[in-house]
Design a protein around this motif. Structure first.
Motif: not given
Length: 200
Positions: A20-28
């Motif tokens: 489960n990767g995350m785009a930069p605007d949703s990364c913790p």
């Protein structure tokens, strides 16, 4: 060399660290490099990234086995350090494959801020510290593949008035497993690499 980078971008997305990767605007805040958006246009984003640390290993060639070997070295390094009492997360993002001077290849994983890293005795994995710097980024979506990666890499280079064959360093960046439903992919060019080229 363009085809090699495109191939790397498409291949490394197939064996990311997690599902489960995350785009930069949703990364913790602790899981991805933090940045301030300086400028955005239809061709690329200009981001000012905070200082970062990365664990990096050399990729011997563009062969699939060598890409897998680089991935395994980083994974094993994290596991060994965790077993020794250090906490080095192996689920940070993004995964970055960098091409330097047109031929040297490396794979890097982001190290979360505040991570204690012991003195390194594994010479196949290095700790890189990058200063706060401007990065030119072209995000793109869709399933990773040779054609879309090539189109976006060329578009970023053209927007920056650069030629891929003459650029000292550039990176393919990804945030998801190849099998994810949606994808956030990027091409990165560091400002200091552009200035380095101009100064030569």
């Amino acid at each position: 060399m363009e085809k090699l980078v495109v191939l790397l971008v498409s291949l490394f997305l197939m064996f990311f660290k997690g599902q489960n990767g995350m785009a930069p605007d949703s990364c913790p805040s602790q899981q991805c490099p933090q940045y301030k958006l300086i400028n955005k246009n239809q061709d690329f984003e200009e981001r000012l990234y905070d200082a970062t640390k990365w664990i990096t290993t050399k990729i011997e060639s563009s062969a699939y086995a060598d890409l897998m070997a680089a991935h395994s070295r980083l994974k094993d390094y994290c596991e060994r350090q965790n077993n020794a009492g250090y906490t080095i997360a192996d689920d940070t993002w993004p995964v970055v494959i960098t091409v330097t001077e047109g031929h040297d290849l490396s794979m890097s994983w982001f190290v979360a801020p505040g991570t204690a890293i012991p003195e390194n005795t594994d010479h196949s994995v290095t700790l890189q510290s990058k200063p706060a710097t401007t990065v030119y980024v072209r995000p793109f979506t869709g399933t990773p593949g040779i054609q879309p990666a090539q189109e976006n890499a060329n578009a970023l280079l053209e927007a920056l008035d650069k030629n891929c064959a003459n650029l000292p360093t550039y990176s393919g960046v990804g945030y998801e497993s190849y099998y994810a439903v949606t994808h956030h992919n990027e091409v990165w060019i560091y400002d200091y690499d552009i200035n380095y080229k101009k100064a030569k």
